[in-house]
Design a protein around this motif. Sequence first.
Motif, mmCIF file in Angstrom:
data_model
loop_
_atom_site.group_PDB
_atom_site.id
_atom_site.type_symbol
_atom_site.label_atom_id
_atom_site.label_comp_id
_atom_site.label_asym_id
_atom_site.label_seq_id
_atom_site.Cartn_x
_atom_site.Cartn_y
_atom_site.Cartn_z
ATOM 1 N N UNK A 219 -40.943 111.648 -79.550
ATOM 2 C CA UNK A 219 -42.181 112.254 -79.057
ATOM 3 C C UNK A 219 -43.332 111.888 -79.990
ATOM 4 N N UNK A 220 -43.320 110.626 -80.442
ATOM 5 C CA UNK A 220 -44.416 110.132 -81.252
ATOM 6 C C UNK A 220 -45.507 109.538 -80.373
ATOM 7 N N UNK B 262 -34.891 106.369 -83.135
ATOM 8 C CA UNK B 262 -33.715 105.637 -82.662
ATOM 9 C C UNK B 262 -32.857 105.164 -83.827
ATOM 10 N N UNK B 263 -33.504 104.655 -84.873
ATOM 11 C CA UNK B 263 -32.753 104.167 -86.036
ATOM 12 C C UNK B 263 -32.087 105.322 -86.782
ATOM 13 N N UNK B 264 -32.780 106.454 -86.867
ATOM 14 C CA UNK B 264 -32.194 107.612 -87.532
ATOM 15 C C UNK B 264 -31.016 108.150 -86.732
ATOM 16 N N UNK B 265 -31.165 108.226 -85.420
ATOM 17 C CA UNK B 265 -30.056 108.683 -84.569
ATOM 18 C C UNK B 265 -28.826 107.800 -84.785
ATOM 19 N N UNK B 266 -29.023 106.498 -84.798
ATOM 20 C CA UNK B 266 -27.917 105.559 -84.992
ATOM 21 C C UNK B 266 -27.238 105.800 -86.339
ATOM 22 N N UNK C 110 -48.036 107.440 -84.792
ATOM 23 C CA UNK C 110 -47.533 106.079 -84.675
ATOM 24 C C UNK C 110 -46.379 105.787 -85.626
ATOM 25 N N UNK C 111 -46.323 106.474 -86.752
ATOM 26 C CA UNK C 111 -45.224 106.283 -87.691
ATOM 27 C C UNK C 111 -43.903 106.742 -87.087
ATOM 28 N N UNK C 112 -43.975 107.732 -86.232
ATOM 29 C CA UNK C 112 -42.793 108.213 -85.526
ATOM 30 C C UNK C 112 -42.569 107.399 -84.241
ATOM 31 N N UNK C 113 -43.653 107.048 -83.570
ATOM 32 C CA UNK C 113 -43.556 106.366 -82.277
ATOM 33 C C UNK C 113 -42.957 104.978 -82.404
ATOM 34 N N UNK D 31 -48.623 93.410 -90.275
ATOM 35 C CA UNK D 31 -49.791 92.702 -90.799
ATOM 36 C C UNK D 31 -50.987 93.613 -91.027
ATOM 37 N N UNK D 32 -50.990 94.788 -90.360
ATOM 38 C CA UNK D 32 -52.115 95.712 -90.567
ATOM 39 C C UNK D 32 -52.067 96.390 -91.923
ATOM 40 N N UNK D 33 -50.950 96.226 -92.636
ATOM 41 C CA UNK D 33 -50.820 96.798 -93.973
ATOM 42 C C UNK D 33 -50.627 98.297 -94.000
ATOM 43 N N UNK D 34 -50.430 98.901 -92.831
ATOM 44 C CA UNK D 34 -50.315 100.355 -92.766
ATOM 45 C C UNK D 34 -48.983 100.820 -92.182
ATOM 46 N N UNK D 35 -48.543 100.160 -91.121
ATOM 47 C CA UNK D 35 -47.349 100.614 -90.402
ATOM 48 C C UNK D 35 -46.102 99.851 -90.850
ATOM 49 N N UNK D 36 -44.960 100.511 -90.868
ATOM 50 C CA UNK D 36 -43.723 99.836 -91.265
ATOM 51 C C UNK D 36 -43.262 98.845 -90.203
ATOM 52 N N UNK D 37 -42.692 97.729 -90.673
ATOM 53 C CA UNK D 37 -42.013 96.824 -89.753
ATOM 54 C C UNK D 37 -40.560 97.272 -89.606
#
Length: 214
Positions: free
Chosen positions: A70-71, A52-56, A37-40, A182-188
């Motif tokens: 492929x996340x 997508x952000x890294x490609x840009x 999910x961190x990649x997805x 809000x889950x405190x785990x995944x980046x916004x």
Amino acid sequence: MRLKGFRAFLLMLAPLFLLAPTTVRAETINLVGFGDSLMAGYQLPPEDAFPARLEKALREKGLDVSIANAGVSGDTTSGGLARIDWSVPDGTKGVILELGANDALRGIPPEDSRKNLDAMLAKLKARNIPVLLVGIYAPPNMGEDYSARFNPIYPALAETYGLELYPFFLDGIVTDPALKLDDGMHPNGQGIGVMVEKFLPVAERFIRAISAGG
């Protein structure tokens, strides 16, 4: 005399051919961001996901790169091993491999995680596909023993396979609630921006090595 004159004429034209512009079409470097999910880009628009952000950011640096996402949210190293053959298509020039966070959250034995990651790296090596390995740290609540067995997996595999290693994918955001959902785990979206900024120099080095055939 006519033959000598024709030869002289060709000699006069030769420098013009050497100076004439040539068109060389650079080949796009196709990468795959392979992870969980961190990649997805969990709960984010596709354009805000890490690939997508890294490609840009890389294109803004003048690098002709395409990064397929492929996340798969919730994926473990065993799930990644099961799908890596078809998730990384022929023609892929490099893989950013990020898996293991869900293994640690579920308390999967680190030895199993290492075995799965090792098998994925062996598969990609057999296909001559370079890998940028992305590490993760075990959550502190898993205890010191678990962390001591889990955390060294990534540097050890990077050394074994001679890989570029990014030690910790969540570097810069893990302790800042403002950069997470809000889950405190995944980046916004803002958190992804911080991750890309920190990751960019390593990604540039990885891509230039691919371009150089290294």
